[in-house]
Design an enzyme around this catalytic site. Structure first.
Site, PDB file in Angstrom:
ATOM      1  N   GLU A  84     -11.429   3.884  -1.313  1.00  0.00           N
ATOM      2  CA  GLU A  84     -11.818   4.320  -0.130  1.00  0.00           C
ATOM      3  C   GLU A  84     -12.820   5.702   0.138  1.00  0.00           C
ATOM      4  O   GLU A  84     -12.691   6.678  -0.503  1.00  0.00           O
ATOM      5  CB  GLU A  84     -10.643   4.522   1.010  1.00  0.00           C
ATOM      6  CG  GLU A  84      -9.586   5.554   0.667  1.00  0.00           C
ATOM      7  CD  GLU A  84      -8.473   4.659  -0.033  1.00  0.00           C
ATOM      8  OE1 GLU A  84      -8.524   3.758  -0.805  1.00  0.00           O
ATOM      9  OE2 GLU A  84      -7.269   5.199  -0.246  1.00  0.00           O
ATOM     10  N   ASP A  87       0.742  -1.064   0.021  1.00  0.00           N
ATOM     11  CA  ASP A  87       0.024   0.001  -0.061  1.00  0.00           C
ATOM     12  C   ASP A  87       0.744   1.218   0.190  1.00  0.00           C
ATOM     13  O   ASP A  87       0.463   2.376   0.590  1.00  0.00           O
ATOM     14  CB  ASP A  87      -0.976   0.045   1.031  1.00  0.00           C
ATOM     15  CG  ASP A  87      -2.244   1.016   1.163  1.00  0.00           C
ATOM     16  OD1 ASP A  87      -2.431   1.270   2.105  1.00  0.00           O
ATOM     17  OD2 ASP A  87      -2.380   1.529   0.076  1.00  0.00           O
TER      18      ASP A  87
HETATM   19  N1  LIG Z   1       8.551   2.275   3.140  1.00  0.00           N
HETATM   20  C1  LIG Z   1       8.127   2.888   2.081  1.00  0.00           C
HETATM   21  N2  LIG Z   1       9.000   2.937   0.924  1.00  0.00           N
HETATM   22  C2  LIG Z   1       8.632   3.626  -0.083  1.00  0.00           C
HETATM   23  N3  LIG Z   1       7.559   4.466  -0.224  1.00  0.00           N
HETATM   24  C3  LIG Z   1       6.928   4.541   0.691  1.00  0.00           C
HETATM   25  C4  LIG Z   1       7.260   3.676   2.006  1.00  0.00           C
HETATM   26  N4  LIG Z   1       6.116   4.339   3.071  1.00  0.00           N
HETATM   27  C5  LIG Z   1       5.383   5.116   2.357  1.00  0.00           C
HETATM   28  N5  LIG Z   1       5.848   5.252   1.286  1.00  0.00           N
HETATM   29  C6  LIG Z   1       5.245   6.396   0.267  1.00  0.00           C
HETATM   30  C7  LIG Z   1       3.864   5.984   0.045  1.00  0.00           C
HETATM   31  C8  LIG Z   1       2.971   7.177   0.208  1.00  0.00           C
HETATM   32  C9  LIG Z   1       1.403   6.861   0.213  1.00  0.00           C
HETATM   33  C10 LIG Z   1       1.213   5.675  -0.833  1.00  0.00           C
HETATM   34  N6  LIG Z   1      -0.311   5.503  -1.016  1.00  0.00           N
HETATM   35  C11 LIG Z   1      -0.942   6.150  -1.981  1.00  0.00           C
HETATM   36  O1  LIG Z   1      -0.380   6.947  -2.561  1.00  0.00           O
HETATM   37  C12 LIG Z   1      -2.428   6.239  -2.189  1.00  0.00           C
HETATM   38  C13 LIG Z   1      -3.025   6.990  -2.976  1.00  0.00           C
HETATM   39  C14 LIG Z   1      -4.584   7.170  -3.118  1.00  0.00           C
HETATM   40  C15 LIG Z   1      -5.046   7.990  -3.731  1.00  0.00           C
HETATM   41  C16 LIG Z   1      -6.216   7.701  -4.646  1.00  0.00           C
HETATM   42  C17 LIG Z   1      -6.820   8.642  -5.394  1.00  0.00           C
HETATM   43  C18 LIG Z   1      -6.548  10.130  -5.417  1.00  0.00           C
HETATM   44  F1  LIG Z   1      -7.188  10.830  -5.924  1.00  0.00           F
HETATM   45  C19 LIG Z   1      -5.389  10.425  -4.554  1.00  0.00           C
HETATM   46  C20 LIG Z   1      -4.803   9.527  -3.626  1.00  0.00           C
HETATM   47  C21 LIG Z   1      -5.236   6.077  -2.478  1.00  0.00           C
HETATM   48  C22 LIG Z   1      -4.547   4.982  -1.690  1.00  0.00           C
HETATM   49  O2  LIG Z   1      -5.093   4.023  -0.881  1.00  0.00           O
HETATM   50  C23 LIG Z   1      -3.132   5.176  -1.489  1.00  0.00           C
HETATM   51  O3  LIG Z   1      -2.561   3.979  -1.066  1.00  0.00           O
HETATM   52 MG   LIG Z   2      -3.919   2.449  -0.597  1.00  0.00          MG
END
Ligand SMILES: Nc1ncnc2c1ncn2CCCCCNC(=O)c1cc(-c2ccc(F)cc2)cc(O)c1O
Ligand SMILES: [Mg+2]
Length: 214
Positions: free
Chosen positions: A199, A141
């Site tokens: 969601e 995620d």
């Molecule tokens: N350990 C690691 N290693 C690398 N990257 C890492 C990390 N730990 C964190 N991150 C960086 C992740 C940042 C958040 C990721 N999730 C998302 O970007 C995400 C976005 C949406 C979304 C949908 C429609 C929209 F209009 C806008 C947003 C929905 C979701 O359910 C999402 O999970």
């Molecule tokens: Mg997500």
């Protein structure tokens, strides 16, 4: 100074959820996101699919990539057997700070290890740092363009065994096309799509469950 959305989400948990009651923490976050401010938690609709997969797998070792505020961390950990462990990786220190407090409010610190840093760096260290042999369940995620490289990294590091389950959020929205193509066409995976919605919205999204065949 202005508060951040994760800080407001934490306050909603501390105001509306019962300490030590993980399901009330999940409910408080869902109510906050439905009534006050959208946030990128897996949410209740996809969350029920997540619950059913966790209950079916009954995992002893779980890896979550992307903690955010700890909603799915708490949701998963609340279903784990007593000796089971969940390691969750979060890149953003501000999110990690909030997630630690949400996890503490739920009373699940003993089951959860939150590690700060990029998945690409931490996955190769899992065995030596945390004594992990293989993961029974991985919940993806985090950055959507990291799903595929990190899956290949998990394979190369020998962290998956025959029967390990990968469960990926957001395979439609925002979308993870290269990951989907890989797990659906590779002879090393048996994949299944669970159609749902982004969601707290009516936009289509879904979870992809993939069994590693070894
Ligand atoms: N350990 C690691 N290693 C690398 N990257 C890492 C990390 N730990 C964190 N991150 C960086 C992740 C940042 C958040 C990721 N999730 C998302 O970007 C995400 C976005 C949406 C979304 C949908 C429609 C929209 F209009 C806008 C947003 C929905 C979701 O359910 C999402 O999970
Ligand atoms: Mg997500």
């Amino acid at each position: 100074t202005q508060s951040t959305r994760p800080q407001r989400l934490l306050h909603a948990v501390q105001k509306n959820a019962t300490r030590g009651d993980p399901r009330s923490v999940v409910k408080a976050i869902d109510n906050f996101c439905r009534q006050k401010e959208w946030a990128m938690n897996v949410g209740d609709e996809k969350g029920c699919i997540l619950d059913s997969v966790v209950s079916e797998v009954n995992p002893v070792t779980v890896l979550e990539l992307g903690t955010y505020c700890g909603y799915s961390t708490v949701r998963i950990a609340s279903l784990l057997p007593p000796h089971a462990k969940l390691i969750t990786l979060e890149f953003n220190p501000d999110y990690a700070k909030i997630a630690r407090q949400v996890i503490a409010w739920a009373g699940l610190e003993d089951k959860i290890q939150l590690v700060e840093g990029p998945s690409g760096e931490w996955i190769p260290k899992m065995k030596e740092q945390f004594g992990v042999k293989t993961f029974d369940l991985v919940f993806l995620d985090h950055w959507k363009d990291r799903y595929l490289p990190d899956t290949k990294l998990l394979e190369d590091c020998g962290l998956l065994r025959k029967g390990s389950i990968l469960l990926a959020d957001n395979v439609i929205c925002p979308g993870t096309p290269d990951y989907l193509e890989y797990v659906r066409n590779s002879p090393r995976y048996k994949s299944q799509y669970f159609k749902s919605h982004l969601e707290y919205t009516k936009v289509e999204d879904g979870l992809e469950k993939s069994v590693f065949l070894g």
